[in-house]
Write a protein that holds these residues in place. Structure first.
Motif, PDB file in Angstrom:
ATOM      1  N   SER A 138      44.551  68.742  45.680  1.00 17.96           N
ATOM      2  CA  SER A 138      44.966  67.489  45.972  1.00 17.96           C
ATOM      3  C   SER A 138      44.468  65.874  45.818  1.00 17.96           C
ATOM      4  CB  SER A 138      44.367  67.723  48.174  1.00 17.96           C
ATOM      5  OG  SER A 138      43.258  68.099  47.333  1.00 17.96           O
ATOM      6  N   LEU A 139      43.749  66.121  44.503  1.00 17.25           N
ATOM      7  CA  LEU A 139      43.100  65.186  43.530  1.00 17.25           C
ATOM      8  C   LEU A 139      43.782  64.225  42.214  1.00 17.25           C
ATOM      9  CD1 LEU A 139      39.461  65.884  44.568  1.00 17.25           C
ATOM     10  CD2 LEU A 139      41.208  64.448  45.833  1.00 17.25           C
ATOM     11  N   ASN A 140      44.357  63.655  42.521  1.00 19.11           N
ATOM     12  CA  ASN A 140      44.971  63.567  40.910  1.00 19.11           C
ATOM     13  C   ASN A 140      43.488  63.133  40.212  1.00 19.11           C
ATOM     14  OD1 ASN A 140      45.946  61.551  38.535  1.00 19.11           O
ATOM     15  ND2 ASN A 140      47.064  60.460  40.170  1.00 19.11           N
ATOM     16  N   PRO A 141      44.465  64.589  38.308  1.00 21.18           N
ATOM     17  CA  PRO A 141      42.915  64.116  37.623  1.00 21.18           C
ATOM     18  C   PRO A 141      42.718  62.799  36.857  1.00 21.18           C
ATOM     19  CG  PRO A 141      45.078  65.606  37.319  1.00 21.18           C
ATOM     20  CD  PRO A 141      45.401  65.377  38.783  1.00 21.18           C
ATOM     21  N   HIS A 149      37.973  66.889  37.533  1.00 22.48           N
ATOM     22  CA  HIS A 149      37.703  67.961  36.992  1.00 22.48           C
ATOM     23  C   HIS A 149      35.224  68.436  37.217  1.00 22.48           C
ATOM     24  CE1 HIS A 149      37.281  65.027  34.104  1.00 22.48           C
ATOM     25  NE2 HIS A 149      36.747  66.366  32.932  1.00 22.48           N
ATOM     26  N   GLU A 150      34.825  67.023  37.147  1.00 22.12           N
ATOM     27  CA  GLU A 150      33.807  66.940  37.123  1.00 22.12           C
ATOM     28  C   GLU A 150      32.935  67.525  37.973  1.00 22.12           C
ATOM     29  OE1 GLU A 150      32.241  63.258  34.146  1.00 22.12           O
ATOM     30  OE2 GLU A 150      34.310  62.925  34.625  1.00 22.12           O
ATOM     31  N   PHE A 151      33.326  67.565  38.894  1.00 19.22           N
ATOM     32  CA  PHE A 151      32.786  68.367  39.987  1.00 19.22           C
ATOM     33  C   PHE A 151      33.155  69.979  40.561  1.00 19.22           C
ATOM     34  CE2 PHE A 151      33.719  63.603  40.817  1.00 19.22           C
ATOM     35  CZ  PHE A 151      32.651  62.901  41.161  1.00 19.22           C
ATOM     36  N   SER A 152      32.399  70.438  41.273  1.00 18.29           N
ATOM     37  CA  SER A 152      32.354  71.953  41.731  1.00 18.29           C
ATOM     38  C   SER A 152      33.219  71.847  42.942  1.00 18.29           C
ATOM     39  CB  SER A 152      30.998  72.473  42.278  1.00 18.29           C
ATOM     40  OG  SER A 152      30.842  71.680  43.516  1.00 18.29           O
ATOM     41  N   GLN A 195      32.102  70.181  46.248  1.00 20.17           N
ATOM     42  CA  GLN A 195      31.950  68.166  46.290  1.00 20.17           C
ATOM     43  C   GLN A 195      33.647  68.316  45.689  1.00 20.17           C
ATOM     44  OE1 GLN A 195      29.664  68.742  42.210  1.00 20.17           O
ATOM     45  NE2 GLN A 195      27.773  67.827  42.976  1.00 20.17           N
ATOM     46  N   ARG A 196      34.375  69.215  45.095  1.00 14.92           N
ATOM     47  CA  ARG A 196      35.578  68.474  45.479  1.00 14.92           C
ATOM     48  C   ARG A 196      36.523  68.467  46.582  1.00 14.92           C
ATOM     49  NH1 ARG A 196      36.244  70.401  39.691  1.00 14.92           N
ATOM     50  NH2 ARG A 196      37.623  72.985  40.730  1.00 14.92           N
ATOM     51  N   ALA A 209      35.697  62.600  52.127  1.00 20.83           N
ATOM     52  CA  ALA A 209      35.707  61.169  52.070  1.00 20.83           C
ATOM     53  C   ALA A 209      36.921  60.608  52.193  1.00 20.83           C
ATOM     54  CB  ALA A 209      34.423  61.415  50.567  1.00 20.83           C
ATOM     55  N   ARG A 210      38.074  60.565  51.315  1.00 20.01           N
ATOM     56  CA  ARG A 210      38.898  60.030  51.004  1.00 20.01           C
ATOM     57  C   ARG A 210      39.692  60.236  52.346  1.00 20.01           C
ATOM     58  NH1 ARG A 210      43.527  63.094  47.597  1.00 20.01           N
ATOM     59  NH2 ARG A 210      43.519  64.572  48.558  1.00 20.01           N
TER      60      ARG A 210
END
Length: 351
Positions: free
Chosen positions: A104-107, A154-157, A160-161, A167-168
């Motif tokens: 659901s998050l744009n990489p 991709h830098e988060f677990s 965290q994602r 948060a979004r």
């Protein structure tokens, strides 16, 4: 008046055939006449097997899928009848946290870009600097550092994602957040952290949640009221305590009996209600009660021909079953062998 009220909501997807798929030959009845109310500040949990229409119902509230019929009344406004432009203006008040935090998050966007995109679209914040200040504040509230702004998903677990997904939703100052399986993709140790975070945010911000989940323990912990869906319809609704203390619908009884008990002595002695057969196709639902093809207490003369209404059987407890009172009283016999002695199947997966 309830903050969010659904009345007879239907979502039917057409089945197309032909060389150019221009001929409608039927429909998939994903959601077929669901009515429920969610009070301000309340958490409403929605459970049921995979394919019963829970996620589609959540998306219908946000108008992410077309509503075939019924009303979705939010704060006095019927969203089903709003023009698209008006719906876009009000959508920041209804947000969604999706099941797959990575998908659901744009990489290709960093976190600041992901979180500020919706704010800019809805005119929240005078400029990027003001939006950045608000984003930092929200990130702190969900337990992420300010240096996360320049990093990529991709830098988060996984946990965290999911916090980024929360948060979004929060940066848009919503009144209602629809959580679609918010912890199912996370490790068990992380699930508790995310659930506790959602509860803390609800208390501090006065949020209202519609939580779609398959884990009955999670739903029990977080929900004030729980609705049970089966094949596009709501079959039972009650407060969390009332539903777990005394489920009335045969389907709910089967779901509850599939939940493991941590005490091995109790687990060995307790009754297991098995559901035989597969979930019918939503493109061709059974006549009468949609659960009668798998119900251990079905009575052919009525269950196979007459669809039951969702009626009140106790204070705030609604059930869609012709024989709920008789089953509770033990005056209706089962038509199929069940119980721990007859266990040969795997209990149904609850999603």
């Amino acid at each position: 008046m309830s903050l969010l009220e659904l009345d007879g909501v239907k979502v039917h997807f057409p089945v197309k055939k032909g060389v150019f798929f221009d001929r409608t030959v039927g429909h998939v009845y994903a959601v077929d006449g669901v009515s429920l109310k969610v009070e301000a500040g309340q958490t409403y949990g929605l459970v049921g097997e995979s394919g019963c229409g829970k996620t589609t119902l959540g998306r219908a509230v946000l108008r992410l899928v077309d509503i075939t019929g019924g009303e979705v009344v939010f704060d006095g406004t019927d969203l089903a009848k709003l023009p698209d432009e008006e719906m876009r203006k009000i959508r920041h008040r209804l947000q969604m946290v999706f099941q797959d935090p990575l998908g659901s998050l744009n990489p290709r966007q960093n976190i600041e870009s992901i979180l500020s995109e919706g704010m800019a679209a809805h005119g929240i914040g005078a400029d990027q600097e003001e939006r950045r200040t608000r984003i930092k504040k929200i990130l702190a509230e969900v337990g992420l550092p300010a240096n996360a702004l320049s990093r990529y998903p991709h830098e988060f677990s996984g946990g965290q994602r999911q916090r980024i997904g929360i948060a979004r939703a929060l940066v848009l100052e919503p009144d209602v957040i629809i959580c679609d399986e918010p912890v199912s993709a996370l490790d068990v140790s992380i699930q508790a952290q995310v659930i506790n975070l959602l509860e803390e945010l609800q208390e501090s911000k006065g949020l209202t949640y519609l939580v779609i989940a398959h884990d009955l323990a999670v739903v029990r912990h977080i929900s004030d009221v729980i609705g049970v869906m089966y094949l596009g319809s709501l079959v039972e609704e009650a407060t969390s305590d009332a539903l777990y203390a005394g489920p009335r619908h045969p389907y709910t009884k089967a779901l509850m009996s599939a939940v493991p008990v941590p005490d091995p002595d109790v687990e060995d002695r307790r009754e297991r209600i098995l559901l035989h057969g597969d979930l019918p196709s939503p493109a061709s639902p059974p006549a009468g009660c949609r659960f009668h093809t798998r119900c251990p207490w079905k009575q052919e003369t009525r269950c196979a021909t007459e669809r039951p209404e969702l009626t009140v059987v106790a204070d705030g407890h609604r059930v869609a079953c012709h024989f709920a009172a008789e089953i509770e009283a033990g005056t209706v016999e089962r038509t199929r062998a069940t119980g721990i002695e007859a266990v040969t199947d795997t209990p149904p997966e609850v999603q």
